[in-house]
Design a protein around this motif. Structure first.
Motif, PDB file in Angstrom:
ATOM      1  N   SER A 160      52.670   5.384  57.446  1.00  0.00           N
ATOM      2  CA  SER A 160      53.367   6.343  56.597  1.00  0.00           C
ATOM      3  C   SER A 160      53.004   7.749  57.054  1.00  0.00           C
ATOM      4  O   SER A 160      52.071   7.938  57.845  1.00  0.00           O
ATOM      5  N   TYR A 161      53.762   8.724  56.545  1.00  0.00           N
ATOM      6  CA  TYR A 161      53.557  10.125  56.888  1.00  0.00           C
ATOM      7  C   TYR A 161      53.466  10.967  55.621  1.00  0.00           C
ATOM      8  O   TYR A 161      53.920  10.570  54.546  1.00  0.00           O
ATOM      9  N   ALA A 162      52.921  12.171  55.790  1.00  0.00           N
ATOM     10  CA  ALA A 162      52.996  13.192  54.750  1.00  0.00           C
ATOM     11  C   ALA A 162      53.091  14.545  55.439  1.00  0.00           C
ATOM     12  O   ALA A 162      52.410  14.779  56.451  1.00  0.00           O
ATOM     13  N   ALA A 163      53.948  15.404  54.921  1.00  0.00           N
ATOM     14  CA  ALA A 163      54.028  16.784  55.393  1.00  0.00           C
ATOM     15  C   ALA A 163      53.332  17.669  54.376  1.00  0.00           C
ATOM     16  O   ALA A 163      53.592  17.574  53.172  1.00  0.00           O
TER      17      ALA A 163
ATOM     18  N   ARG B 189      63.739  16.887  56.527  1.00  0.00           N
ATOM     19  CA  ARG B 189      64.701  17.942  56.878  1.00  0.00           C
ATOM     20  C   ARG B 189      64.496  19.184  56.023  1.00  0.00           C
ATOM     21  O   ARG B 189      64.712  20.311  56.469  1.00  0.00           O
ATOM     22  N   ALA B 190      64.049  18.955  54.789  1.00  0.00           N
ATOM     23  CA  ALA B 190      63.848  20.069  53.861  1.00  0.00           C
ATOM     24  C   ALA B 190      62.789  21.037  54.354  1.00  0.00           C
ATOM     25  O   ALA B 190      62.780  22.212  53.959  1.00  0.00           O
ATOM     26  N   LEU B 191      61.889  20.591  55.222  1.00  0.00           N
ATOM     27  CA  LEU B 191      60.838  21.479  55.722  1.00  0.00           C
ATOM     28  C   LEU B 191      61.426  22.637  56.510  1.00  0.00           C
ATOM     29  O   LEU B 191      60.890  23.744  56.506  1.00  0.00           O
ATOM     30  N   ALA B 192      62.526  22.388  57.204  1.00  0.00           N
ATOM     31  CA  ALA B 192      63.145  23.428  58.026  1.00  0.00           C
ATOM     32  C   ALA B 192      64.134  24.273  57.237  1.00  0.00           C
ATOM     33  O   ALA B 192      64.366  25.442  57.569  1.00  0.00           O
ATOM     34  N   ASN B 193      64.697  23.711  56.190  1.00  0.00           N
ATOM     35  CA  ASN B 193      65.791  24.377  55.492  1.00  0.00           C
ATOM     36  C   ASN B 193      65.407  25.030  54.170  1.00  0.00           C
ATOM     37  O   ASN B 193      66.149  25.845  53.642  1.00  0.00           O
ATOM     38  N   SER B 194      64.242  24.680  53.614  1.00  0.00           N
ATOM     39  CA  SER B 194      63.884  25.209  52.305  1.00  0.00           C
ATOM     40  C   SER B 194      63.056  26.485  52.423  1.00  0.00           C
ATOM     41  O   SER B 194      62.525  26.800  53.493  1.00  0.00           O
ATOM     42  N   THR B 195      62.954  27.217  51.310  1.00  0.00           N
ATOM     43  CA  THR B 195      62.088  28.385  51.284  1.00  0.00           C
ATOM     44  C   THR B 195      60.636  27.938  51.285  1.00  0.00           C
ATOM     45  O   THR B 195      60.314  26.824  50.867  1.00  0.00           O
ATOM     46  N   LYS B 196      59.768  28.800  51.747  1.00  0.00           N
ATOM     47  CA  LYS B 196      58.353  28.442  51.812  1.00  0.00           C
ATOM     48  C   LYS B 196      57.778  28.368  50.400  1.00  0.00           C
ATOM     49  O   LYS B 196      58.043  29.223  49.564  1.00  0.00           O
ATOM     50  N   PRO B 197      56.972  27.350  50.117  1.00  0.00           N
ATOM     51  CA  PRO B 197      56.415  27.206  48.765  1.00  0.00           C
ATOM     52  C   PRO B 197      55.365  28.279  48.484  1.00  0.00           C
ATOM     53  O   PRO B 197      54.769  28.844  49.399  1.00  0.00           O
ATOM     54  N   THR B 198      55.117  28.519  47.212  1.00  0.00           N
ATOM     55  CA  THR B 198      54.091  29.487  46.806  1.00  0.00           C
ATOM     56  C   THR B 198      52.797  28.800  46.414  1.00  0.00           C
ATOM     57  O   THR B 198      51.781  29.459  46.191  1.00  0.00           O
ATOM     58  N   THR B 199      52.821  27.469  46.293  1.00  0.00           N
ATOM     59  CA  THR B 199      51.624  26.681  46.026  1.00  0.00           C
ATOM     60  C   THR B 199      51.571  25.542  47.043  1.00  0.00           C
ATOM     61  O   THR B 199      52.580  25.220  47.689  1.00  0.00           O
ATOM     62  N   PHE B 200      50.388  24.946  47.185  1.00  0.00           N
ATOM     63  CA  PHE B 200      50.249  23.819  48.104  1.00  0.00           C
ATOM     64  C   PHE B 200      51.252  22.726  47.748  1.00  0.00           C
ATOM     65  O   PHE B 200      51.431  22.373  46.594  1.00  0.00           O
ATOM     66  N   LYS B 201      51.919  22.186  48.782  1.00  0.00           N
ATOM     67  CA  LYS B 201      52.975  21.198  48.541  1.00  0.00           C
ATOM     68  C   LYS B 201      52.845  20.038  49.525  1.00  0.00           C
ATOM     69  O   LYS B 201      52.622  20.249  50.718  1.00  0.00           O
ATOM     70  N   VAL B 202      53.009  18.818  49.019  1.00  0.00           N
ATOM     71  CA  VAL B 202      53.005  17.618  49.847  1.00  0.00           C
ATOM     72  C   VAL B 202      54.372  16.947  49.745  1.00  0.00           C
ATOM     73  O   VAL B 202      54.885  16.726  48.642  1.00  0.00           O
ATOM     74  N   THR B 203      54.959  16.630  50.894  1.00  0.00           N
ATOM     75  CA  THR B 203      56.179  15.837  50.949  1.00  0.00           C
ATOM     76  C   THR B 203      55.817  14.506  51.593  1.00  0.00           C
ATOM     77  O   THR B 203      55.443  14.466  52.765  1.00  0.00           O
ATOM     78  N   LYS B 204      55.909  13.422  50.837  1.00  0.00           N
ATOM     79  CA  LYS B 204      55.451  12.125  51.314  1.00  0.00           C
ATOM     80  C   LYS B 204      56.594  11.285  51.889  1.00  0.00           C
ATOM     81  O   LYS B 204      57.739  11.377  51.450  1.00  0.00           O
ATOM     82  N   ALA B 205      56.236  10.459  52.865  1.00  0.00           N
ATOM     83  CA  ALA B 205      57.125   9.421  53.368  1.00  0.00           C
ATOM     84  C   ALA B 205      56.317   8.134  53.389  1.00  0.00           C
ATOM     85  O   ALA B 205      55.909   7.640  54.438  1.00  0.00           O
ATOM     86  N   SER B 206      56.045   7.616  52.193  1.00  0.00           N
ATOM     87  CA  SER B 206      55.350   6.338  52.038  1.00  0.00           C
ATOM     88  C   SER B 206      56.369   5.306  51.579  1.00  0.00           C
ATOM     89  O   SER B 206      57.562   5.602  51.437  1.00  0.00           O
TER      90      SER B 206
END
Length: 211
Positions: free
Chosen positions: A84-87, A54-71
């Motif tokens: 598993s997934y990763a955004a 959910r944070a992908l839609a609601n957060s500000t865009k990162p300034t560095t490469f970012k991984v959000t994992k769902a493992s």
């Protein structure tokens, strides 16, 4: 003669078993519908739900490469489910450095923006492709691969991709971090990369955690 035939047969059986083991390597099969953590007292629909993306839609865009994992680490219900997934969020000009996933292939789907991707096979052949929104690319299990957002003109040129894995815990081995940020002796690295210790120390300094 019978002894030789028996020995030959046993050898073929061992080879067949080894091949079968390699072909089926991955997450172990489970003998229940799902695995419940021992400290969990109540199991309901919430256990099988993750809201981390959910944070992908609601957060500000990162300034560095970012991984959000769902493992299985972040989402325990995945334990034993072999998925598993990763955004992955790539600001302009950033990269997911060369790395491997020892326990799974990776199927990457570009949701927005574009990416330059590639992997190297065991013959050292490089396979590359430029991907756009809606494109998918598979990185074979265990092979070194990378992704790069070539758009460096504006903050709006962010790329978002979703990766699916055939393991609840695919693992990630980052080549830069593994080689230069784990304490391998400077002289060994300088010899291996045919450079000097000063260059190795510069690389190590660049990869050191920021205070």
């Amino acid at each position: 003669m019978a002894h030789e035939t028996l020995r030959h047969g046993l050898w073929l059986l061992l080879v067949a078993l080894a091949i079968a083991h390699m072909a089926n390597a991955g997450d172990a099969d489970i003998t229940s519908d799902f695995i419940i953590p021992p400290d969990l007292k109540v199991v309901d629909g919430r256990f099988f739900t993750s809201t981390s993306f959910r944070a992908l839609a609601n957060s500000t865009k990162p300034t560095t490469f970012k991984v959000t994992k769902a493992s299985m680490v972040e989402f325990p219900a995945l334990n034993g489910q072999s998925v598993s997934y990763a955004a992955l969020q790539y600001p302009p000009g950033t990269a997911n450095p060369p790395h491997t996933h020892p326990r799974s292939a990776e199927l990457l789907l570009v949701m927005s923006g574009s990416l330059e991707v590639g992997f190297v096979d065991t013959t050292n052949k490089l396979y590359t492709r430029t991907l756009y929104a809606g494109d998918m690319f598979v990185f074979p299990k265990g092979l070194v691969h990378y992704q790069f957002n070539p758009n460096n003109t504006s903050y709006s040129s962010q790329t978002l991709a979703i990766s699916a894995f055939g393991s609840a815990n695919a693992g990630t081995v980052s080549l830069p971090a593994t080689i230069f940020a784990t304490g391998i002796d400077d002289t060994i690295l300088a010899t291996s990369f045919k450079t000097d210790v000063a260059t190795v120390q510069m690389l190590k300094a660049g990869l050191a955690p920021k205070p």
